[in-house]
Design an enzyme around this catalytic site. Structure first.
Site, short mmCIF file in Angstrom:
data_model
loop_
_atom_site.label_atom_id
_atom_site.label_comp_id
_atom_site.label_asym_id
_atom_site.label_seq_id
_atom_site.Cartn_x
_atom_site.Cartn_y
_atom_site.Cartn_z
N TYR A 53 25.88 48.89 -6.57
CA TYR A 53 24.70 49.74 -6.72
C TYR A 53 23.43 48.94 -6.47
O TYR A 53 23.40 47.75 -6.71
CB TYR A 53 24.64 50.34 -8.13
CG TYR A 53 25.71 51.34 -8.45
CD1 TYR A 53 26.50 51.91 -7.47
CD2 TYR A 53 25.94 51.73 -9.78
CE1 TYR A 53 27.49 52.83 -7.79
CE2 TYR A 53 26.93 52.65 -10.10
CZ TYR A 53 27.70 53.18 -9.11
OH TYR A 53 28.67 54.09 -9.42
N SER A 236 29.39 62.47 -11.41
CA SER A 236 28.86 63.66 -10.71
C SER A 236 29.16 64.96 -11.44
O SER A 236 29.60 65.94 -10.84
CB SER A 236 29.38 63.74 -9.27
OG SER A 236 28.89 62.66 -8.50
N LEU A 238 27.16 67.06 -12.40
CA LEU A 238 26.25 68.08 -11.87
C LEU A 238 26.44 68.26 -10.37
O LEU A 238 25.62 68.90 -9.70
CB LEU A 238 24.80 67.71 -12.18
CG LEU A 238 24.45 67.56 -13.66
CD1 LEU A 238 22.99 67.18 -13.83
CD2 LEU A 238 24.77 68.83 -14.44
N GLY A 241 23.65 67.38 -8.05
CA GLY A 241 22.50 68.28 -8.09
C GLY A 241 22.79 69.71 -7.69
O GLY A 241 21.96 70.59 -7.92
N LEU A 243 24.73 71.80 -9.06
CA LEU A 243 24.82 72.65 -10.25
C LEU A 243 23.50 72.76 -11.01
O LEU A 243 23.43 73.43 -12.03
CB LEU A 243 25.92 72.12 -11.18
CG LEU A 243 27.35 72.35 -10.65
CD1 LEU A 243 28.37 71.56 -11.47
CD2 LEU A 243 27.69 73.84 -10.66
N GLY A 245 20.94 74.00 -9.37
CA GLY A 245 20.32 75.14 -8.70
C GLY A 245 19.16 74.77 -7.80
O GLY A 245 18.59 75.64 -7.14
N LYS A 246 18.82 73.48 -7.73
CA LYS A 246 17.63 73.10 -6.96
C LYS A 246 17.83 73.23 -5.46
O LYS A 246 16.85 73.23 -4.70
CB LYS A 246 17.20 71.67 -7.30
CG LYS A 246 18.18 70.57 -6.92
CD LYS A 246 17.66 69.23 -7.41
CE LYS A 246 18.63 68.10 -7.12
NZ LYS A 246 18.15 66.82 -7.68
#
Length: 347
Positions: A53, A236, A238, A241, A243, A245-246
């Site tokens: 990372y 992950s 979400l 991202g 999930l 809604g963005k």
């Protein structure tokens, strides 16, 4: 903040784990430190990183920078003992780490020393193998995964060598426990068998992708982990991202992960938008924040140890932290199950 056991150990970790993979690219050192301070103040005691990372993008110039950011926080704060630290060794094909060498005794010893130095600590609580040398069906490779070219005996010999190396590091006090990542049920079971047979460090966790949109774990790995006390550390949760809604209506907000990775690592497919819309509808109908709903749902899974979330803003961090106060009703859970049956593998 609720806590769960780290596998079969006596260590308790928070139900949410602070992810760090954007620190050094999308987030500055100061922002990374601010996130750690805020997360610990709200009851999180678990931070996950990796030697490769940051991401978005991965590059030779930035590899190891995230561990360095955590290391400067450790040195500045003097609070290394206040949280559980997990990191990972990269393996075969990761050209920016040891020219893509596979995980072996030599690379483990080298990688651990590098991580300890960057993290400015004497020990790592959970040391994870980022992916198997033999390959993995994760990252959308399940559609074409073919294990027929594997050499079973070579794989088992390598597993044993790696476990023996980990034992040396445990004895030296440099690592405490061992976990896998992007692993299969067969691979996990073989590590468990070899560790029991030879009295070597036991697999305590497995860090695989898991979310409302990615539920490969629900079958064989679920059963294995419940019966063998191996906890899932979900990454992950979400769905990068989706999930939140963005990205609704195929919108790509400036500075978002999708602005840097157009198809979100293969997660954008013709099927995904209908599935996302269905989950957004559940959140809307029950007046729930969709991110909090997705994270709270993770907590209901019987094999869950902790869910890793990442934030590029303090506002995102605050939303994630708020999920711990949400308990999903039976009605919401039933609707989630119905959507999953209608959209079982959207990417």
């Amino acid at each position: 903040m609720r806590q769960t056991k780290l596998g079969s150990t006596d260590i308790l970790v928070s139900e949410l784990c602070l992810g760090s993979m954007t620190w050094g690219t999308q987030n500055s050192e100061a922002e990374g430190h601010e996130q750690i301070d805020m997360a610990l103040a709200h009851g999180i005691n678990f931070i996950d990183t990796a030697e490769m990372y940051p991401v978005n993008p991965i590059s030779a110039e930035t590899v190891g920078r995230t561990e360095e950011i955590i290391g400067t926080w450790n040195a500045k704060s003097g609070r290394r003992g206040d949280y559980i630290l997990a990191t990972k060794i990269s393996g075969e094909g990761m050209k920016h780490c040891r020219d893509g060498a596979p995980i072996s005794r030599a690379t483990i010893l080298q990688a651990v020393e590098g991580s300890l130095k960057r993290l400015q600590t004497d020990y790592i609580d959970l040391y994870q193998f980022h992916w198997p040398n033999r390959g993995s069906y994760m990252f959308r490779q399940n559609w074409t995964f073919d294990p027929s070219g594997q050499n079973k005996q070579d794989t088992l010999d390598n597993m044993l060598e790696c476990l023996e190396t980990l034992q040396t590091l445990v004895d030296a006090g440099k690592i405490r426990h061992f976990g896998l990542s992007n692993e299969s049920a067969w691979g996990t079971s073989q590590f468990l068998r070899l560790s029991e047979q030879h009295g070597l460090p036991r697999v305590q966790t497995i860090q695989n992708e898991y979310s409302l949109l990615c539920r490969l774990f629900d079958t064989d790995l679920s059963e294995l982990c419940v019966n063998e006390e191996v906890g899932l550390i979900a990454f992950s949760p979400l769905a990068t991202g989706l999930l939140s809604g963005k990205y609704a209506g195929d919108v790509t907000p400036e500075g978002s992960r999708r602005s840097l990775s157009e198809n979100l690592g293969g997660r954008i497919s013709p099927r995904v938008w209908e599935a996302v819309s269905a989950y957004m509808a559940i959140a809307r109908d029950h007046d729930l924040d969709p991110c909090q709903m997705a994270l709270a749902w993770c907590r209901t899974r019987p094999f869950m140890c902790s869910a890793i979330f990442g934030a590029t803003t303090i506002a995102q961090l605050e939303i994630a932290l708020g999920s711990v106060d949400l308990n999903l009703s039976d009605d919401v859970l039933a609707q989630i199950n119905a959507v999953h049956k209608a959209h079982p593998m959207p990417y």
